[in-house]
Design a protein around this motif. Structure first.
Motif, PDB file in Angstrom:
ATOM      1  N   LEU A 113      17.482  31.131  13.844  1.00  0.00           N
ATOM      2  CA  LEU A 113      17.423  30.445  15.344  1.00  0.00           C
ATOM      3  C   LEU A 113      17.950  28.977  15.222  1.00  0.00           C
ATOM      4  CD1 LEU A 113      14.125  31.881  16.521  1.00  0.00           C
ATOM      5  CD2 LEU A 113      16.317  32.914  17.063  1.00  0.00           C
ATOM      6  N   TYR A 114      18.070  28.516  16.481  1.00  0.00           N
ATOM      7  CA  TYR A 114      18.668  27.111  16.572  1.00  0.00           C
ATOM      8  C   TYR A 114      17.950  26.646  17.982  1.00  0.00           C
ATOM      9  CZ  TYR A 114      22.753  27.665  19.086  1.00  0.00           C
ATOM     10  OH  TYR A 114      23.711  27.906  19.906  1.00  0.00           O
ATOM     11  N   ILE A 115      17.737  25.323  18.147  1.00  0.00           N
ATOM     12  CA  ILE A 115      17.434  25.005  19.556  1.00  0.00           C
ATOM     13  C   ILE A 115      18.703  24.195  19.926  1.00  0.00           C
ATOM     14  CG2 ILE A 115      16.021  22.969  20.710  1.00  0.00           C
ATOM     15  CD1 ILE A 115      13.685  23.767  18.750  1.00  0.00           C
ATOM     16  N   SER A 116      19.018  24.698  21.101  1.00  0.00           N
ATOM     17  CA  SER A 116      20.204  23.896  21.994  1.00  0.00           C
ATOM     18  C   SER A 116      20.027  23.122  23.085  1.00  0.00           C
ATOM     19  CB  SER A 116      21.372  25.417  22.405  1.00  0.00           C
ATOM     20  OG  SER A 116      22.167  24.559  23.279  1.00  0.00           O
ATOM     21  N   ILE A 117      20.430  21.887  23.137  1.00  0.00           N
ATOM     22  CA  ILE A 117      20.126  20.947  24.171  1.00  0.00           C
ATOM     23  C   ILE A 117      21.249  21.155  25.310  1.00  0.00           C
ATOM     24  CG2 ILE A 117      19.321  18.680  24.684  1.00  0.00           C
ATOM     25  CD1 ILE A 117      17.582  20.134  22.609  1.00  0.00           C
ATOM     26  N   ASP A 118      21.071  21.501  26.196  1.00  0.00           N
ATOM     27  CA  ASP A 118      22.107  21.611  27.262  1.00  0.00           C
ATOM     28  C   ASP A 118      22.174  20.435  28.249  1.00  0.00           C
ATOM     29  OD1 ASP A 118      23.894  22.525  29.478  1.00  0.00           O
ATOM     30  OD2 ASP A 118      22.978  24.540  29.554  1.00  0.00           O
ATOM     31  N   THR A 119      23.133  19.696  28.481  1.00  0.00           N
ATOM     32  CA  THR A 119      23.010  18.577  29.216  1.00  0.00           C
ATOM     33  C   THR A 119      24.073  18.770  30.158  1.00  0.00           C
ATOM     34  OG1 THR A 119      24.851  17.519  27.774  1.00  0.00           O
ATOM     35  CG2 THR A 119      22.519  17.095  27.269  1.00  0.00           C
ATOM     36  N   THR A 120      24.760  20.056  30.534  1.00  0.00           N
ATOM     37  CA  THR A 120      25.646  20.128  31.308  1.00  0.00           C
ATOM     38  C   THR A 120      25.369  20.129  33.115  1.00  0.00           C
ATOM     39  OG1 THR A 120      25.460  22.489  31.215  1.00  0.00           O
ATOM     40  CG2 THR A 120      27.116  21.449  29.582  1.00  0.00           C
ATOM     41  N   LEU A 140      21.378  31.831  15.892  1.00  0.00           N
ATOM     42  CA  LEU A 140      22.561  31.443  15.192  1.00  0.00           C
ATOM     43  C   LEU A 140      23.737  32.363  15.523  1.00  0.00           C
ATOM     44  CD1 LEU A 140      21.109  30.198  11.766  1.00  0.00           C
ATOM     45  CD2 LEU A 140      21.868  28.618  13.587  1.00  0.00           C
ATOM     46  N   GLY A 141      24.939  32.002  15.736  1.00  0.00           N
ATOM     47  CA  GLY A 141      25.905  32.855  16.152  1.00  0.00           C
ATOM     48  C   GLY A 141      26.258  32.827  17.438  1.00  0.00           C
ATOM     49  N   THR A 142      25.357  32.185  18.588  1.00  0.00           N
ATOM     50  CA  THR A 142      25.763  32.583  19.840  1.00  0.00           C
ATOM     51  C   THR A 142      25.523  31.162  20.460  1.00  0.00           C
ATOM     52  OG1 THR A 142      23.263  32.652  20.422  1.00  0.00           O
ATOM     53  CG2 THR A 142      24.498  34.841  19.703  1.00  0.00           C
ATOM     54  N   LYS A 165      25.531  29.065  24.460  1.00  0.00           N
ATOM     55  CA  LYS A 165      25.291  29.503  26.166  1.00  0.00           C
ATOM     56  C   LYS A 165      26.808  28.967  26.675  1.00  0.00           C
ATOM     57  CE  LYS A 165      23.354  29.710  30.020  1.00  0.00           C
ATOM     58  NZ  LYS A 165      24.426  29.349  31.074  1.00  0.00           N
ATOM     59  N   GLN A 166      27.386  27.806  26.192  1.00  0.00           N
ATOM     60  CA  GLN A 166      28.836  27.476  26.647  1.00  0.00           C
ATOM     61  C   GLN A 166      29.410  27.070  25.444  1.00  0.00           C
ATOM     62  OE1 GLN A 166      25.977  25.658  28.529  1.00  0.00           O
ATOM     63  NE2 GLN A 166      25.868  24.528  26.607  1.00  0.00           N
ATOM     64  N   GLY A 167      30.791  26.723  25.703  1.00  0.00           N
ATOM     65  CA  GLY A 167      31.530  26.238  24.755  1.00  0.00           C
ATOM     66  C   GLY A 167      32.178  27.016  23.601  1.00  0.00           C
ATOM     67  N   PHE A 168      32.926  26.893  22.823  1.00  0.00           N
ATOM     68  CA  PHE A 168      33.496  27.866  21.830  1.00  0.00           C
ATOM     69  C   PHE A 168      32.794  28.003  20.394  1.00  0.00           C
ATOM     70  CE2 PHE A 168      36.434  28.500  17.878  1.00  0.00           C
ATOM     71  CZ  PHE A 168      37.065  29.678  18.488  1.00  0.00           C
ATOM     72  N   SER A 169      32.547  29.177  20.182  1.00  0.00           N
ATOM     73  CA  SER A 169      31.621  29.595  19.029  1.00  0.00           C
ATOM     74  C   SER A 169      32.222  30.652  18.140  1.00  0.00           C
ATOM     75  CB  SER A 169      30.081  29.946  19.710  1.00  0.00           C
ATOM     76  OG  SER A 169      30.485  31.276  20.634  1.00  0.00           O
ATOM     77  N   GLY A 170      33.393  30.719  18.158  1.00  0.00           N
ATOM     78  CA  GLY A 170      33.966  31.883  17.389  1.00  0.00           C
ATOM     79  C   GLY A 170      33.908  33.166  17.708  1.00  0.00           C
ATOM     80  N   PHE A 171      34.039  34.189  16.577  1.00  0.00           N
ATOM     81  CA  PHE A 171      33.721  35.406  16.789  1.00  0.00           C
ATOM     82  C   PHE A 171      32.586  35.701  17.495  1.00  0.00           C
ATOM     83  CE2 PHE A 171      36.670  35.630  13.026  1.00  0.00           C
ATOM     84  CZ  PHE A 171      37.682  36.141  13.385  1.00  0.00           C
ATOM     85  N   ARG A 172      32.667  36.699  18.214  1.00  0.00           N
ATOM     86  CA  ARG A 172      31.310  37.229  18.887  1.00  0.00           C
ATOM     87  C   ARG A 172      30.198  37.815  17.750  1.00  0.00           C
ATOM     88  NH1 ARG A 172      30.665  41.579  23.896  1.00  0.00           N
ATOM     89  NH2 ARG A 172      28.519  42.032  23.520  1.00  0.00           N
ATOM     90  N   THR A 173      28.875  37.115  17.694  1.00  0.00           N
ATOM     91  CA  THR A 173      27.928  37.773  16.774  1.00  0.00           C
ATOM     92  C   THR A 173      26.985  38.846  17.372  1.00  0.00           C
ATOM     93  OG1 THR A 173      27.978  35.303  15.627  1.00  0.00           O
ATOM     94  CG2 THR A 173      26.211  36.926  15.276  1.00  0.00           C
ATOM     95  N   GLU A 174      27.182  40.000  17.081  1.00  0.00           N
ATOM     96  CA  GLU A 174      26.621  41.049  17.492  1.00  0.00           C
ATOM     97  C   GLU A 174      25.297  41.631  16.606  1.00  0.00           C
ATOM     98  OE1 GLU A 174      29.169  44.073  19.036  1.00  0.00           O
ATOM     99  OE2 GLU A 174      30.997  42.590  19.278  1.00  0.00           O
ATOM    100  N   TYR A 175      24.631  42.506  17.039  1.00  0.00           N
ATOM    101  CA  TYR A 175      23.582  43.221  16.470  1.00  0.00           C
ATOM    102  C   TYR A 175      22.540  42.334  16.048  1.00  0.00           C
ATOM    103  CZ  TYR A 175      27.278  46.784  16.200  1.00  0.00           C
ATOM    104  OH  TYR A 175      28.458  47.565  16.398  1.00  0.00           O
ATOM    105  N   LEU A 176      21.965  41.309  16.890  1.00  0.00           N
ATOM    106  CA  LEU A 176      21.148  40.398  16.645  1.00  0.00           C
ATOM    107  C   LEU A 176      19.772  40.798  16.605  1.00  0.00           C
ATOM    108  CD1 LEU A 176      23.022  37.426  18.074  1.00  0.00           C
ATOM    109  CD2 LEU A 176      22.552  37.749  15.597  1.00  0.00           C
ATOM    110  N   GLU A 177      18.958  40.479  15.612  1.00  0.00           N
ATOM    111  CA  GLU A 177      17.565  40.733  15.479  1.00  0.00           C
ATOM    112  C   GLU A 177      16.779  39.736  14.465  1.00  0.00           C
ATOM    113  OE1 GLU A 177      16.343  44.837  14.418  1.00  0.00           O
ATOM    114  OE2 GLU A 177      18.635  45.361  14.360  1.00  0.00           O
ATOM    115  N   ILE A 178      15.494  39.642  14.516  1.00  0.00           N
ATOM    116  CA  ILE A 178      14.715  38.822  13.518  1.00  0.00           C
ATOM    117  C   ILE A 178      14.958  39.839  12.144  1.00  0.00           C
ATOM    118  CG2 ILE A 178      12.565  37.746  12.787  1.00  0.00           C
ATOM    119  CD1 ILE A 178      12.312  37.178  15.846  1.00  0.00           C
TER     120      ILE A 178
END
Length: 367
Positions: A71-78, A91-93, A95-108
């Motif tokens: 995981l990570y913490i995102s700070i949204d200032t938009t 990680l891999g996702t 909310k906005q902006g470019f993030s490369g290939f779509r990261t799927e099948y996410l779990e802990i």
């Protein structure tokens, strides 16, 4: 439940935990590509924002690593005139902006006997230790331990769940024969993916070229050109190339793809990633030849699938989620695979109210 020790790792420790991560990954039942250390660490290296905070959690039981929460913490200032939004994401996702290939099948990630305990402990830890406005969990595997723990989390905390989307991936089991697979298709699908090869052969010599590690970047340029020609909108793949280059430095994951030619004229191309016994199809580009009653995209996939059926080390061709630009072609040539859900889990009283008012306003406009 026995006491679990949870610890947030530093950036430096994250960079050094490949072996421990991969060992746990292969004890678990989660996806081996998207949840690999290589995918997650490379994504964090290339796509994180300067304000993002790493939140990779390790879960220890009796001195043994039994779980990792990537995981990570995102700070949204938009959002103007409103406080910044602090949200936890996989990680891999983004909310906005470019993030490369779509990261799927996410779990802990967790060992099978400990999944429920690990996931529940992670979300309780996050709730108690961090000041957050929401969790934004994208493409979480439905009915996984993570998904179940999130739903339980809603009932035990004062948070509001907002479902953003529901998706399903598409998969072809390639352990049988290509001929038997063709028999499972509808008449029109079989015509487009295979039978119309005869029409294509009338145009010239057909050649399918499989690309290896050293040539995968060529596919990106071809797909961008095809996309630009069809939709007048080229795709820029610069960071994709760097991501795949870094990803492919290990022996587990390799870039591959196909180029379809007619008399040396390239008419179709696919970019794939091989991980274990699965091929993941990420990009497909092709020349528009509908005026000749040829669906080059499906024909290209047909050749790629035939190669996978012939390869003894490939058991699945994963078309991933998404429906295609004009139609859901995947549903006609593959079976439904894994269901995923993206949802916000909102803690902030302010944003709960704002989202409620927004929903009411949308309902009002739809009257």
């Amino acid at each position: 439940m026995e006491t679990l020790h949870i610890e947030a790792v530093s950036d430096a420790a994250f960079s050094e935990m490949e072996n421990a991560w991969q060992n746990l990954l292969y004890q678990s039942n989660v996806d081996k590509l998207f949840l690999s250390w290589h995918w997650m660490h490379n994504w964090w290296t290339l796509y994180r924002n300067p304000s993002d905070e790493l939140l990779v959690l390790t879960i220890i039981k009796k001195g043994v690593l039994i779980g990792i929460a990537p995981l990570y913490i995102s700070i949204d200032t938009t959002v103007k005139y409103l406080p910044n939004i602090r949200r936890v994401m996989f990680l891999g996702t983004a909310k906005q902006g470019f993030s490369g290939f779509r990261t799927e099948y996410l779990e802990i990630i967790s060992t099978p006997p400990n999944g429920n305990d690990v996931c529940s402990a992670v979300f309780a830890y996050i709730r108690d230790r961090y000041s957050l406005d929401e969790l934004f969990m994208i493409d979480v595997v439905v009915n996984s331990c993570t998904y179940t723990a999130l739903d339980q989390f809603v009932t035990t905390t004062n948070c509001h769940k907002r479902i953003q989307s529901k998706n399903v991936s598409y998969l072809v089991d390639t352990q049988g024969s290509f001929e038997e697979y063709l028999k499972t298709l509808g008449k029109n699908s079989r015509l487009q993916i295979y039978n119309r090869r005869k029409n294509l052969q009338k145009l010239g010599k057909i050649e399918l070229v499989q690309l290896g590690q050293d040539a995968f970047e060529d596919v990106f340029s071809l797909i961008s050109n095809f996309h630009s020609s069809r939709w007048d909108n080229p795709i820029v793949f610069d960071t994709h190339k760097l991501f795949v280059r870094q990803l492919s430095k290990n022996a587990i994951i390799s870039a591959t793809g196909f180029i379809l030619k007619v008399d040396e004229n390239i008419i179709g191309a696919s970019f794939d990633i091989k991980c274990g016994s699965s091929i993941y199809n990420f990009q497909l580009g092709f020349q528009d030849m509908t005026d000749q009653k040829l669906s080059i995209g499906l024909i290209t996939l047909g050749y790629a699938l035939e190669n996978c059926f012939a390869a003894s080390d490939i058991t699945a061709f994963d078309l991933l989620a998404g429906n295609g630009k004009l139609s859901n072609y995947k549903s006609r040539i593959a079976s439904e695979g894994i269901y995923m859900e993206s949802a916000q889990y909102v803690f902030s009283t302010l944003y709960k109210l704002l989202y409620t008012f927004r929903n009411l306003y949308i309902k009002f406009l739809r009257r």
